[in-house]
Design a protein around this motif. Structure first.
Motif, PDB file in Angstrom:
ATOM      1  N   MET A  50      -1.479 -12.720  -2.672  1.00 50.67           N
ATOM      2  CA  MET A  50      -1.311 -14.165  -2.796  1.00 50.67           C
ATOM      3  C   MET A  50      -0.650 -14.798  -1.582  1.00 50.67           C
ATOM      4  N   THR A  51       0.017 -14.026  -0.754  1.00 51.79           N
ATOM      5  CA  THR A  51       0.700 -14.588   0.406  1.00 51.79           C
ATOM      6  C   THR A  51      -0.226 -14.588   1.623  1.00 51.79           C
ATOM      7  N   VAL A  52       0.097 -15.448   2.574  1.00 50.44           N
ATOM      8  CA  VAL A  52      -0.709 -15.524   3.793  1.00 50.44           C
ATOM      9  C   VAL A  52      -0.593 -14.238   4.596  1.00 50.44           C
ATOM     10  N   ALA A  53       0.614 -13.718   4.714  1.00 54.49           N
ATOM     11  CA  ALA A  53       0.863 -12.450   5.405  1.00 54.49           C
ATOM     12  C   ALA A  53       1.837 -11.639   4.567  1.00 54.49           C
ATOM     13  N   PRO A  54       1.647 -10.328   4.476  1.00 53.75           N
ATOM     14  CA  PRO A  54       2.559  -9.503   3.675  1.00 53.75           C
ATOM     15  C   PRO A  54       3.988  -9.580   4.194  1.00 53.75           C
ATOM     16  N   ARG A  55       4.926  -9.644   3.278  1.00 49.34           N
ATOM     17  CA  ARG A  55       6.330  -9.676   3.659  1.00 49.34           C
ATOM     18  C   ARG A  55       6.833  -8.263   3.930  1.00 49.34           C
ATOM     19  N   SER A  56       7.883  -8.189   4.723  1.00 50.05           N
ATOM     20  CA  SER A  56       8.355  -6.880   5.177  1.00 50.05           C
ATOM     21  C   SER A  56       8.872  -6.019   4.031  1.00 50.05           C
ATOM     22  N   PHE A  57       9.442  -6.643   2.994  1.00 53.69           N
ATOM     23  CA  PHE A  57      10.005  -5.847   1.905  1.00 53.69           C
ATOM     24  C   PHE A  57       8.936  -5.333   0.944  1.00 53.69           C
ATOM     25  N   SER A  58       7.704  -5.848   1.049  1.00 55.03           N
ATOM     26  CA  SER A  58       6.654  -5.401   0.136  1.00 55.03           C
ATOM     27  C   SER A  58       6.259  -3.951   0.394  1.00 55.03           C
ATOM     28  N   LEU A  59       6.287  -3.539   1.659  1.00 57.02           N
ATOM     29  CA  LEU A  59       5.878  -2.174   1.992  1.00 57.02           C
ATOM     30  C   LEU A  59       6.801  -1.123   1.378  1.00 57.02           C
ATOM     31  N   PHE A 106      -4.259   1.967   3.813  1.00 54.92           N
ATOM     32  CA  PHE A 106      -5.450   1.214   4.199  1.00 54.92           C
ATOM     33  C   PHE A 106      -5.382  -0.222   3.660  1.00 54.92           C
ATOM     34  N   PHE A 107      -4.865  -0.360   2.445  1.00 55.40           N
ATOM     35  CA  PHE A 107      -4.696  -1.703   1.891  1.00 55.40           C
ATOM     36  C   PHE A 107      -3.701  -2.509   2.720  1.00 55.40           C
ATOM     37  N   TRP A 108      -2.629  -1.860   3.149  1.00 60.32           N
ATOM     38  CA  TRP A 108      -1.637  -2.550   3.970  1.00 60.32           C
ATOM     39  C   TRP A 108      -2.248  -2.997   5.301  1.00 60.32           C
ATOM     40  N   PHE A 109      -3.011  -2.124   5.942  1.00 61.40           N
ATOM     41  CA  PHE A 109      -3.648  -2.484   7.207  1.00 61.40           C
ATOM     42  C   PHE A 109      -4.713  -3.564   6.997  1.00 61.40           C
ATOM     43  N   TRP A 110      -5.369  -3.533   5.844  1.00 65.33           N
ATOM     44  CA  TRP A 110      -6.368  -4.567   5.551  1.00 65.33           C
ATOM     45  C   TRP A 110      -5.729  -5.943   5.481  1.00 65.33           C
ATOM     46  N   ARG A 111      -4.513  -6.003   4.939  1.00 67.65           N
ATOM     47  CA  ARG A 111      -3.839  -7.301   4.894  1.00 67.65           C
ATOM     48  C   ARG A 111      -3.428  -7.767   6.289  1.00 67.65           C
ATOM     49  N   GLN A 112      -3.289  -6.847   7.229  1.00 69.18           N
ATOM     50  CA  GLN A 112      -2.975  -7.234   8.601  1.00 69.18           C
ATOM     51  C   GLN A 112      -4.223  -7.714   9.343  1.00 69.18           C
ATOM     52  N   VAL A 113      -5.338  -7.020   9.121  1.00 66.64           N
ATOM     53  CA  VAL A 113      -6.613  -7.389   9.767  1.00 66.64           C
ATOM     54  C   VAL A 113      -7.675  -7.514   8.667  1.00 66.64           C
ATOM     55  N   PRO A 114      -7.683  -8.611   7.922  1.00 60.91           N
ATOM     56  CA  PRO A 114      -8.545  -8.717   6.738  1.00 60.91           C
ATOM     57  C   PRO A 114     -10.034  -8.759   7.058  1.00 60.91           C
ATOM     58  N   ARG A 115     -10.409  -9.053   8.294  1.00 59.69           N
ATOM     59  CA  ARG A 115     -11.836  -9.122   8.626  1.00 59.69           C
ATOM     60  C   ARG A 115     -12.413  -7.772   9.046  1.00 59.69           C
ATOM     61  N   CYS A 120     -11.302  -3.176   4.949  1.00 58.81           N
ATOM     62  CA  CYS A 120     -11.691  -3.956   3.772  1.00 58.81           C
ATOM     63  C   CYS A 120     -12.219  -3.044   2.669  1.00 58.81           C
ATOM     64  N   CYS A 121     -13.121  -2.138   3.022  1.00 59.21           N
ATOM     65  CA  CYS A 121     -13.697  -1.234   2.012  1.00 59.21           C
ATOM     66  C   CYS A 121     -12.621  -0.332   1.410  1.00 59.21           C
ATOM     67  N   HIS A 122     -11.758   0.211   2.268  1.00 59.63           N
ATOM     68  CA  HIS A 122     -10.709   1.084   1.745  1.00 59.63           C
ATOM     69  C   HIS A 122      -9.673   0.300   0.938  1.00 59.63           C
ATOM     70  N   GLY A 123      -9.378  -0.931   1.356  1.00 58.00           N
ATOM     71  CA  GLY A 123      -8.463  -1.752   0.574  1.00 58.00           C
ATOM     72  C   GLY A 123      -9.020  -2.084  -0.802  1.00 58.00           C
ATOM     73  N   LEU A 124     -10.324  -2.332  -0.865  1.00 63.72           N
ATOM     74  CA  LEU A 124     -10.956  -2.589  -2.161  1.00 63.72           C
ATOM     75  C   LEU A 124     -10.945  -1.338  -3.033  1.00 63.72           C
ATOM     76  N   PHE A 125     -11.139  -0.177  -2.413  1.00 66.81           N
ATOM     77  CA  PHE A 125     -11.036   1.073  -3.172  1.00 66.81           C
ATOM     78  C   PHE A 125      -9.622   1.249  -3.724  1.00 66.81           C
ATOM     79  N   PHE A 126      -8.625   0.852  -2.944  1.00 66.82           N
ATOM     80  CA  PHE A 126      -7.250   0.939  -3.428  1.00 66.82           C
ATOM     81  C   PHE A 126      -7.046   0.060  -4.658  1.00 66.82           C
ATOM     82  N   LEU A 127      -7.535  -1.174  -4.601  1.00 64.38           N
ATOM     83  CA  LEU A 127      -7.383  -2.067  -5.748  1.00 64.38           C
ATOM     84  C   LEU A 127      -8.124  -1.529  -6.971  1.00 64.38           C
ATOM     85  N   MET A 128      -9.293  -0.940  -6.752  1.00 64.79           N
ATOM     86  CA  MET A 128     -10.009  -0.328  -7.870  1.00 64.79           C
ATOM     87  C   MET A 128      -9.218   0.840  -8.447  1.00 64.79           C
ATOM     88  N   MET A 129      -8.585   1.621  -7.580  1.00 63.04           N
ATOM     89  CA  MET A 129      -7.791   2.748  -8.066  1.00 63.04           C
ATOM     90  C   MET A 129      -6.582   2.272  -8.855  1.00 63.04           C
TER      91      MET A 129
END
Length: 235
Positions: A50-59, A106-115, A120-129
């Motif tokens: 939901m945030t524009v960029a992940p916050r440092s404490f989320s990791l 991979f999900f964390w890196f996807w939020r850094q470079v969403p395009r 993107c594929c690995h981040g979606l796999f993470f959400l599915m998992m």
């Protein structure tokens, strides 16, 4: 005076599992860890989306929640006296947690470079998992309920799985396809998701979160059942 023949003590019920106190402690501890790890993971993954960029404490918080899930799943998988179904579900849960933890970077890196299509594929796999992990938690709770003859909790597990498939998994698969197509066009799929969520009706948003609450409530109820069995075993 009449002779009274002492009656032999009734044999233990073979249909009920006979675990040691140490095993019940593992079950209670495992459900504690997976409950708090699961709820923390869901909250902060949603916050990262939901945030524009992940916050440092989320990791570190997401990493801590995955560690708690791993410890809890390992504790549950070590218990062997609840039947073959419990053993299988414990292994499935442990594999699900391991796969989710593996895909999280991979999900964390996807939020850094969403395009980026790869992330993107690995981040979606993470959400599915994450969705499948919560379903595995429900099934593990149901396995404990069936081992102890708690049919009411079993029906709650079935309702939770059906609602998760219809309300969450099927729409997520559709959104995943749209996200991959957006990444191929060079667009930001996370921004598209944020726009959709911003205009979503509150009732639909609450309905989509329903399987999460059902799954976590099942885990908490299973913890209470295991704690009750632990107190009985100590008497």
């Amino acid at each position: 005076m009449d002779n009274v023949t002492p009656t032999a003590p009734s044999p233990p019920d073979a249909s009920r599992p006979s675990l040691t106190i140490r095993d019940w402690v593992k079950v209670v501890r495992g459900f504690y860890f997976v409950f708090f790890g699961g709820i923390t993971l869901v909250v902060f993954v949603a916050e990262m989306l939901m945030t524009v960029a992940p916050r440092s404490f989320s990791l570190p918080l997401c990493g801590g929640s995955l560690l708690a899930l791993t410890v809890g799943a390992w504790q549950l998988a070590r218990v062997r006296g609840l039947g073959a179904e419990w053993v299988i579900q414990g292994r499935v849960l442990l594999v699900s947690v391991t796969a989710t933890a593996y895909l999280f970077p991979f999900f964390w890196f996807w939020r850094q470079v969403p395009r980026n299509l790869y992330f993107c594929c690995h981040g979606l796999f993470f959400l599915m998992m994450v969705l499948l992990l919560l379903m595995a938690l429900s099934v593990s709770s149901g396995a404990l309920a069936r081992a102890l003859g708690r049919r009411g909790l079993t029906w709650q597990m079935v309702l939770c799985l059906l609602s998760a498939m219809v309300i969450q998994v099927v729409p997520f698969v559709g959104w995943a396809g749209v996200s991959v197509a957006a990444a191929l066009r060079g667009e930001d799929p996370v921004v598209m998701l944020q726009v959709v969520l911003a205009h979503m009706h509150p009732f639909r948003a609450t309905l989509w979160l329903l399987p999460f609450t059902l799954s976590l409530s099942l885990v908490w109820t299973a913890k209470d059942i295991a704690l009750e069995q632990l107190l009985v075993a100590k008497q």
